[in-house]
Write an enzyme that holds these catalytic residues in place. Structure first.
Site, PDB file in Angstrom:
ATOM      1  N   HIS A  11      53.543 120.358  15.987  1.00 33.61           N
ATOM      2  CA  HIS A  11      53.537 119.891  14.601  1.00 33.61           C
ATOM      3  C   HIS A  11      53.256 118.407  14.433  1.00 33.61           C
ATOM      4  O   HIS A  11      52.523 118.019  13.527  1.00 33.61           O
ATOM      5  CB  HIS A  11      54.830 120.230  13.854  1.00 33.61           C
ATOM      6  CG  HIS A  11      54.822 119.766  12.420  1.00 33.61           C
ATOM      7  ND1 HIS A  11      53.971 120.282  11.467  1.00 33.61           N
ATOM      8  CD2 HIS A  11      55.542 118.804  11.768  1.00 33.61           C
ATOM      9  CE1 HIS A  11      54.185 119.691  10.306  1.00 33.61           C
ATOM     10  NE2 HIS A  11      55.114 118.785  10.454  1.00 33.61           N
ATOM     11  N   HIS A  14      51.547 116.383  16.289  1.00 32.99           N
ATOM     12  CA  HIS A  14      50.184 116.083  16.738  1.00 32.99           C
ATOM     13  C   HIS A  14      50.096 114.917  17.720  1.00 32.99           C
ATOM     14  O   HIS A  14      48.990 114.457  18.031  1.00 32.99           O
ATOM     15  CB  HIS A  14      49.250 115.827  15.554  1.00 32.99           C
ATOM     16  CG  HIS A  14      48.948 117.042  14.735  1.00 32.99           C
ATOM     17  ND1 HIS A  14      47.808 117.183  13.972  1.00 32.99           N
ATOM     18  CD2 HIS A  14      49.642 118.196  14.558  1.00 32.99           C
ATOM     19  CE1 HIS A  14      47.804 118.360  13.364  1.00 32.99           C
ATOM     20  NE2 HIS A  14      48.932 118.986  13.698  1.00 32.99           N
ATOM     21  N   ASN A  17      53.978 125.715   9.753  1.00 34.33           N
ATOM     22  CA  ASN A  17      54.226 125.618   8.316  1.00 34.33           C
ATOM     23  C   ASN A  17      52.980 125.879   7.474  1.00 34.33           C
ATOM     24  O   ASN A  17      53.087 126.109   6.267  1.00 34.33           O
ATOM     25  CB  ASN A  17      54.816 124.244   7.967  1.00 34.33           C
ATOM     26  CG  ASN A  17      53.907 123.098   8.354  1.00 34.33           C
ATOM     27  OD1 ASN A  17      53.523 122.964   9.514  1.00 34.33           O
ATOM     28  ND2 ASN A  17      53.578 122.250   7.400  1.00 34.33           N
ATOM     29  N   HIS A  18      51.788 125.872   8.088  1.00 31.34           N
ATOM     30  CA  HIS A  18      50.561 126.231   7.355  1.00 31.34           C
ATOM     31  C   HIS A  18      50.124 127.667   7.658  1.00 31.34           C
ATOM     32  O   HIS A  18      48.971 128.029   7.406  1.00 31.34           O
ATOM     33  CB  HIS A  18      49.427 125.271   7.709  1.00 31.34           C
ATOM     34  CG  HIS A  18      49.645 123.868   7.223  1.00 31.34           C
ATOM     35  ND1 HIS A  18      49.939 123.575   5.905  1.00 31.34           N
ATOM     36  CD2 HIS A  18      49.617 122.675   7.874  1.00 31.34           C
ATOM     37  CE1 HIS A  18      50.085 122.261   5.771  1.00 31.34           C
ATOM     38  NE2 HIS A  18      49.900 121.701   6.950  1.00 31.34           N
TER      39      HIS A  18
END
Length: 252
Positions: free
Chosen positions: A173, A175, A67-68
């Site tokens: 995502h 983590h 998403n980044h």
């Protein structure tokens, strides 16, 4: 085929952990191809051209995003240069970059796919329908899927949905490495989240004070990704011949 996948690389510490540990991991596990999620590699958000080259110099063969993906404008140059990097496939078709690519490894074709979940994330195209469309038109000897998603239920659903249709589905995502690496009923290797590679003593690779403060007062706080400190490396080794998946967790 023996594939090493490194979970979300976060900032300078994450990149250092790759540099210091990847050569030994490759030798120990007889790795043929290394994939890493690099969407947080540029100080926590996005990736730059120089960081792409840095990770490749350490022995990473291919990079997936999330998403980044578009946080740094330089990523568009990487896409235009047709580098070994992909972004989530279920962004609209007008968006720059590829959502999958094929590579040849010892006369075997590996297709690497990047998908992004929709639960508590941007409302982009349905990843389940997008992967269906891809598998209807493309084949390969082995198919590896990085599913970048927020919720465990969506990740597990994708694993079962693709069981027997792809070689592996790994989650990214959140983590945090999950303790559920498994070979599913029809042979797909699966883990809900591989975990992150970055600052060990914070929260998801970020300095903990700002995150805790936000939980206390509900006010916006700038996340700080430290450049110094102890690190953690999270990864999985997938063997498509022996049908195994082995999580790896290295802590300093």
């Amino acid at each position: 085929m023996r594939i090493l996948f490194i979970g979300d690389i976060v900032g300078k510490i994450g990149r250092r952990m790759v540099k210091e540990n990847l050569p030994n991991l490759k030798r120990e596990y007889n790795i043929q191809y290394t994939i890493a999620n690099g969407e947080n590699s540029a100080h926590g958000k996005g990736i730059t051209e120089s960081i792409y080259r840095e990770l490749m110099s350490y022995g990473v063969d291919f990079i997936t995003l999330g998403n980044h993906a578009f946080h740094k404008e330089e990523v568009f140059n990487l896409f235009e240069q047709n580098k070994k990097i992909i972004r989530p496939m279920n962004y609209p078709k007008v968006v720059s970059g590829d959502g999958y690519k094929k590579v040849n490894i010892n006369n075997k074709e590996l297709m690497i796919v990047n998908l992004q979940g929709r639960s508590f994330m941007e409302p982009i195209d349905n990843p389940f329908m997008i992967i269906d469309e891809l598998l209807e038109k493309e084949t390969a000897d082995e198919i590896f899927v990085d599913f970048h998603c927020e919720t465990t239920s969506e990740a597990i659903a994708m694993g079962h949905y693709l069981d027997g249709r792809v070689s592996a589905v790994v989650g990214t995502h959140t983590h945090v490495q999950t303790n559920d690496g498994v070979v599913l009923e029809n042979g797909t290797k699966y883990i809900t989240d591989v975990g992150m590679t970055g600052f060990k003593d914070g929260i998801l690779g970020i300095e903990k004070e700002a995150v805790i403060s936000r939980f206390l007062n509900q006010l916006p706080a700038r996340h700080k990704v430290p450049d110094k400190g102890k690190g953690i490396l999270s990864a999985v080794v997938i063997d498509t011949v022996k049908d195994t998946i082995e999580p790896i967790l290295i802590r300093e």
